[in-house]
Scaffold this motif. Structure first.
Motif, mmCIF file in Angstrom:
data_model
loop_
_atom_site.group_PDB
_atom_site.id
_atom_site.type_symbol
_atom_site.label_atom_id
_atom_site.label_comp_id
_atom_site.label_asym_id
_atom_site.label_seq_id
_atom_site.Cartn_x
_atom_site.Cartn_y
_atom_site.Cartn_z
ATOM 1 N N LEU A 27 44.287 1.727 67.456
ATOM 2 C CA LEU A 27 45.592 1.931 67.288
ATOM 3 C C LEU A 27 46.408 2.512 68.518
ATOM 4 O O LEU A 27 47.520 2.015 68.830
ATOM 5 N N VAL A 28 45.812 3.351 69.407
ATOM 6 C CA VAL A 28 46.283 3.955 70.433
ATOM 7 C C VAL A 28 46.441 2.871 71.462
ATOM 8 O O VAL A 28 47.333 2.622 72.376
ATOM 9 N N LYS A 29 45.307 1.865 71.667
ATOM 10 C CA LYS A 29 45.375 0.959 72.585
ATOM 11 C C LYS A 29 46.419 0.164 72.356
ATOM 12 O O LYS A 29 47.211 -0.402 73.289
ATOM 13 N N LYS A 30 46.854 -0.334 70.779
ATOM 14 C CA LYS A 30 47.685 -1.326 70.514
ATOM 15 C C LYS A 30 49.341 -0.865 70.995
ATOM 16 O O LYS A 30 50.012 -1.548 71.661
ATOM 17 N N VAL A 31 49.401 0.630 70.732
ATOM 18 C CA VAL A 31 50.714 1.286 71.015
ATOM 19 C C VAL A 31 50.888 1.244 72.694
ATOM 20 O O VAL A 31 52.149 1.030 73.203
ATOM 21 N N LEU A 35 53.967 -0.595 74.411
ATOM 22 C CA LEU A 35 55.125 0.077 75.303
ATOM 23 C C LEU A 35 54.779 0.064 76.819
ATOM 24 O O LEU A 35 55.630 0.555 77.472
ATOM 25 N N ASN A 36 53.350 -0.577 77.165
ATOM 26 C CA ASN A 36 53.236 -0.773 78.490
ATOM 27 C C ASN A 36 53.110 0.591 79.400
ATOM 28 O O ASN A 36 53.781 0.779 80.393
ATOM 29 N N THR A 37 52.426 1.578 78.601
ATOM 30 C CA THR A 37 52.268 2.909 79.384
ATOM 31 C C THR A 37 50.942 3.378 78.762
ATOM 32 O O THR A 37 50.364 3.105 77.868
ATOM 33 N N SER A 121 60.920 4.892 67.554
ATOM 34 C CA SER A 121 60.405 4.727 66.060
ATOM 35 C C SER A 121 59.044 4.199 66.003
ATOM 36 O O SER A 121 58.285 4.663 65.086
ATOM 37 N N LEU A 122 58.693 3.428 67.232
ATOM 38 C CA LEU A 122 57.267 3.047 67.233
ATOM 39 C C LEU A 122 56.366 4.087 67.432
ATOM 40 O O LEU A 122 55.287 4.138 66.631
ATOM 41 N N CYS A 123 56.563 5.148 68.246
ATOM 42 C CA CYS A 123 55.859 6.296 68.664
ATOM 43 C C CYS A 123 55.514 7.063 67.459
ATOM 44 O O CYS A 123 54.642 7.467 66.785
ATOM 45 N N GLU A 124 56.858 7.200 66.400
ATOM 46 C CA GLU A 124 56.821 8.178 65.296
ATOM 47 C C GLU A 124 55.910 7.360 64.023
ATOM 48 O O GLU A 124 55.369 7.885 63.595
#
Length: 409
Positions: A27-31, A35-37, A121-124
């Motif tokens: 999940l962390v890898k996908k986000v 977000l490219n960060t 929104s994506l982060c939350e």
């Protein structure tokens, strides 16, 4: 509309990554990729749970320094943050991950200072997914702990008779019972379940568990109210080597717990080692005896091993009435004489015996002249109708003083 559709599509990607893998790393890898960060997930102690996209290598379970500043536009939802260690310094934002209103994780994003509506929104959404994953994992963990506790309870109370059952449960829970094990019992002295802060027991549990993990020992722990019991694996080596390993662990736990409770509040008892797991109920009972006797005999600077307790452990199982009668028959007259004449001959006799009947050493410790001590000892012999030079008399008197300390007579 296109933006909303893209956002929903990316949120769906995040949800599917967790559903497909059931692992926060994906999940962390996908986000991080979306977000490219850089992204780092930390627990509340700022220890790394997982990370993605960093060029500087990190170590899982490594503790970092996380500094948070309120982000005025999104109060309590988002923080400006700095994440660092000796070789890393990142600036960005950090989202708290909540579970039942409490922060359990922090999700850090590098080089993100003014997140757009889509990024926010994506982060939350990602934080909500982490929270849901935590709830599922906690539910599974609680159920597994219930099963583990039920099995350990039966094992430590001698209800498991078949070694095959132990092997089956060991494989289910990932516990290796092929080694010798020692039972160690930790107890909080004068524990009041209702007045003590509920987190105290959990903090001590965490220390006990962490010290095991740091020694690459899989924790096998049973917690019930004021008592935490562990199975500590030991090599089948000489007795001194076993004791050294156990003592080092026990002292480390006591040292770490000094910041949670007073140093004399955490009591410890250690049983014998057994190879057969079906015999561990004996070690458990021995550890509880060692804990109680260690408390009675004032083991402040050491940890009580059952095998070292000698005479007190034999007396422990003798009926209290029999012990009281032996005490009264042996030194009861001397105690009565002290009470009636306001003297301290009982203490004089105990100190003399503790000094192995060395007149000079005992006199020095009692701040008496040798002749004064000789007079007192003669008086004691007269009262007790015994001879202090007799080996039998010395043994009986020493046993009586042990009973006095154990039973607080």
């Amino acid at each position: 509309m296109k933006t909303t559709t893209d956002l929903i599509s990316k949120m769906r990607e995040l949800s599917l990554s967790l559903l497909d893998h059931e692992d926060l790393h994906y999940l962390v890898k996908k986000v991080s990729l979306i977000l490219n960060t850089n992204a780092v997930l930390l627990d509340t102690r700022h220890t790394i749970v997982t990370y993605s996209f960093l060029t500087t290598p990190l170590t899982l379970n490594e503790q970092l320094t996380l500094q948070l500043t309120d982000y005025s536009t999104y109060q309590n939802r988002l923080y400006n943050a700095t994440l660092s260690n000796t070789s890393l310094h990142l600036n960005g934002v950090c989202f708290p991950v909540l579970n039942q209103g409490k922060i359990n994780y922090y999700l850090f994003f590098d080089n993100m200072f003014e997140p757009t509506y889509e990024e926010l929104s994506l982060c939350e959404h990602c934080c909500q997914l982490i929270g849901l994953h935590m709830q599922r994992q906690n539910a599974v963990k609680v159920e597994k702990m219930k099963q583990q506790e039920a099995f350990l309870f039966d094992l430590l109370y001698g209800n498991v008779k078949d070694p095959g059952d132990v092997q089956i449960y060991g494989e289910i829970f990932g516990w290796d019972f092929s080694n010798h094990h020692v039972v160690i019992v930790f107890s909080i002295d004068e524990f009041d379940y209702f007045s003590m802060k509920p987190d105290v027991g959990n903090q001590i549990y965490h220390v006990i568990e962490t010290e095991l993990v740091q020694r690459r020992i899989t924790p096998i722990i049973l917690k019930k109210r004021s008592e935490i019991t562990i199975l500590f694996p030991v090599e089948d080596t000489n007795r001194n080597a076993k004791k050294a390993a156990i003592r080092e662990y026990a002292f480390k736990v006591k040292q770490q717990c000094n910041r949670i409770v007073n140093s004399n509040e955490l009591k410890i008892g250690i049983g014998r080692s057994y190879q057969k797991p079906t015999d561990l109920f004996r070690s458990y009972q021995q550890a509880k005896v060692a804990l109680e006797l260690g408390n009675l005999l004032n083991y402040k600077d050491d940890v009580p091993f059952f095998i070292d307790l000698g005479l007190p452990r034999l007396l422990y199982h003798v009926d209290t009435v029999d012990l009281r009668e032996f005490y009264d028959e042996t030194i009861g007259d001397l105690q009565k004489y002290d009470e009636e004449n306001t003297t301290d001959l009982l203490n004089t006799l105990e100190e003399y015996l503790q000094c192995e009947c060395d007149l000079q050493i005992a006199a020095d410790r009692l701040f008496l002249h040798k002749n004064t001590l000789r007079y007192r000892l003669k008086k004691i012999e007269s009262i007790l109708q015994t001879e202090l030079d007799s080996m039998q008399s010395k043994v009986n008197l020493l046993v009586a003083f042990r009973i006095k300390r154990m039973k607080k007579l």
